[in-house]
Design a protein around this motif. Structure first.
Motif, PDB file in Angstrom:
ATOM      1  N   ASP A  63       0.830  -1.199   0.000  1.00 37.86           N
ATOM      2  CA  ASP A  63       0.000   0.000   0.000  1.00 37.86           C
ATOM      3  C   ASP A  63       0.868   1.253   0.000  1.00 37.86           C
ATOM      4  N   GLY A  64       1.984   1.207   0.747  1.00 41.66           N
ATOM      5  CA  GLY A  64       2.890   2.348   0.757  1.00 41.66           C
ATOM      6  C   GLY A  64       3.533   2.583  -0.588  1.00 41.66           C
ATOM      7  N   GLU A  65       3.921   1.482  -1.277  1.00 41.05           N
ATOM      8  CA  GLU A  65       4.513   1.621  -2.608  1.00 41.05           C
ATOM      9  C   GLU A  65       3.490   2.179  -3.596  1.00 41.05           C
ATOM     10  N   HIS A  66       2.236   1.726  -3.461  1.00 38.22           N
ATOM     11  CA  HIS A  66       1.196   2.225  -4.363  1.00 38.22           C
ATOM     12  C   HIS A  66       0.991   3.723  -4.171  1.00 38.22           C
ATOM     13  N   SER A  70       1.612   6.536  -6.949  1.00 35.93           N
ATOM     14  CA  SER A  70       0.541   7.471  -7.282  1.00 35.93           C
ATOM     15  C   SER A  70       1.013   8.907  -7.129  1.00 35.93           C
ATOM     16  N   ALA A  71       1.789   9.182  -6.093  1.00 32.89           N
ATOM     17  CA  ALA A  71       2.304  10.535  -5.895  1.00 32.89           C
ATOM     18  C   ALA A  71       3.256  10.925  -7.020  1.00 32.89           C
ATOM     19  N   THR A  73       3.246   9.682 -10.093  1.00 31.67           N
ATOM     20  CA  THR A  73       2.445   9.861 -11.307  1.00 31.67           C
ATOM     21  C   THR A  73       1.743  11.203 -11.302  1.00 31.67           C
ATOM     22  N   LYS A  74       1.197  11.577 -10.155  1.00 32.63           N
ATOM     23  CA  LYS A  74       0.511  12.866 -10.057  1.00 32.63           C
ATOM     24  C   LYS A  74       1.480  14.018 -10.294  1.00 32.63           C
ATOM     25  N   GLU A  75       2.695  13.875  -9.790  1.00 36.91           N
ATOM     26  CA  GLU A  75       3.690  14.923  -9.994  1.00 36.91           C
ATOM     27  C   GLU A  75       4.009  15.106 -11.478  1.00 36.91           C
ATOM     28  N   ILE A  76       4.040  13.988 -12.232  1.00 36.00           N
ATOM     29  CA  ILE A  76       4.299  14.076 -13.672  1.00 36.00           C
ATOM     30  C   ILE A  76       3.118  14.704 -14.398  1.00 36.00           C
ATOM     31  N   ILE A 205       6.960   7.739 -20.162  1.00 40.45           N
ATOM     32  CA  ILE A 205       6.471   7.983 -18.807  1.00 40.45           C
ATOM     33  C   ILE A 205       5.228   7.140 -18.556  1.00 40.45           C
ATOM     34  N   LEU A 206       4.704   7.251 -17.343  1.00 38.16           N
ATOM     35  CA  LEU A 206       3.438   6.636 -16.950  1.00 38.16           C
ATOM     36  C   LEU A 206       3.436   5.128 -17.209  1.00 38.16           C
ATOM     37  N   THR A 207       2.430   4.608 -17.894  1.00 33.73           N
ATOM     38  CA  THR A 207       2.282   3.157 -18.053  1.00 33.73           C
ATOM     39  C   THR A 207       3.424   2.546 -18.842  1.00 33.73           C
ATOM     40  N   VAL A 208       3.859   3.216 -19.902  1.00 40.63           N
ATOM     41  CA  VAL A 208       4.942   2.671 -20.731  1.00 40.63           C
ATOM     42  C   VAL A 208       6.221   2.557 -19.914  1.00 40.63           C
ATOM     43  N   GLU A 209       6.525   3.568 -19.128  1.00 35.65           N
ATOM     44  CA  GLU A 209       7.723   3.519 -18.284  1.00 35.65           C
ATOM     45  C   GLU A 209       7.627   2.396 -17.268  1.00 35.65           C
TER      46      GLU A 209
END
Length: 296
Positions: A63-66, A70-71, A73-76, A205-209
């Motif tokens: 849960d911590g890794e998720h 998420s943080a 991804t949001k920053e990107i 980035i994102l899913t591809v990365e």
């Protein structure tokens, strides 16, 4: 086992056949059965296996890794703008939807940054035009009528808008999955590399990365397993060789050693025989030696 008469609410006994006499045993059964049922239920809850501490810790760690992913991804995403590509002009220029300062929908020319048109080299005019057309087709297949992410390059390299309702922006473009369009066309040879500015997001980035990192992790795991198997195979090979050496009988003297020993023994025996002869047996009688008187 039930008595024929029961005490009513006033304390007097009631005949068995009366309605109150029929309900009285049922009430008594419920009063006895309900506590027993409640005790069984509590005992079942107490015996239910609890989550293992390790599983709980693993779940908390996941849960911590998720949350961390998420943080990130949001920053990107906070640095990007999502829009629709309405048209492809050439091999590195798009028309996207935008808004002018007046608030009306405007046409924005988005030019891919850090790339240039492919080099002509020794190509003829016709061949070079075909190469440019192929690059344009590749870009069209990727982004035409698609939602994309984009980010403008630094302000100092941007050009001034040619008209109020049309601007030109240089920047990076990504598909919704996170595939970096600028880099892909450069890798495929449709565009040449051009160092115009630096950008830490000029990559997938994102899913591809995430998929690329997962594949890289799998490759590293396969390499580690392969190296481990090779090390175990080498270890087993060494153990078999050591076992053969321990079970192998000691080698005797070779033929050459025995021949050498026989030669040495023969020399020793010959020398002993030669030097052991008596000297008297080899002496000759001297002619000047006086003989004793003859006996009569």
């Amino acid at each position: 086992w039930l008595k024929p008469f029961w005490l009513n609410s006033s304390g007097s006994r009631v005949p068995e056949g009366s309605p109150e006499g029929v309900m009285a045993p049922l009430r008594s059964l419920l009063l006895v059965a309900f506590p027993a049922f409640l005790a069984l239920a509590l005992a079942s809850d107490a015996n239910e296996p609890q989550a293992a501490p390790l599983e709980t810790a693993s779940a908390m760690e996941a849960d911590g890794e998720h949350k961390e992913v998420s943080a990130a991804t949001k920053e990107i995403i906070d640095q990007l703008t999502i829009t629709m590509v309405t048209e492809v002009i050439d091999e590195r220029t798009l028309i996207i939807r935008g808004r002018a300062e007046s608030g009306k929908v405007a046409r924005t020319r988005l030019r891919l940054g850090n790339v240039a048109s492919p080099e002509r080299g020794d190509l003829s005019e016709e061949e070079y035009e075909a190469k440019l057309a192929a690059a344009r087709d590749a870009l069209t297949k990727l982004v035409a009528k698609q939602m994309v992410w984009w980010k403008a390059a630094p302000h100092e390299i941007q050009s001034k808008p040619a008209a109020e309702d049309e601007a030109e922006v240089i920047g990076d473009v990504w598909l919704i999955s996170g595939l970096h369009v600028n880099g892909l066309l450069r890798e495929q040879g449709h565009l040449a590399k051009s160092e115009q500015y630096e950008s830490e997001l000029a990559r997938n980035i994102l899913t591809v990365e995430a998929d690329e990192k997962k594949k890289e992790s799998y490759k590293e795991l396969e390499q580690a397993l392969r190296e481990n198997d090779e090390a175990n195979a080498q270890k087993r090979k060494e153990e078999r060789r050591n076992k053969r050496n321990r079970s192998k009988p000691a080698e005797g003297f070779g033929t050459s050693v025995w021949v050498g020993l026989l030669v040495v023994i023969g020399l020793v025996i010959g020398a002993a025989t030669y030097f052991g002869r008596g000297r008297g047996s080899n002496k000759k009688a001297s002619p000047n030696r006086k003989r004793g008187p003859k006996s009569s």
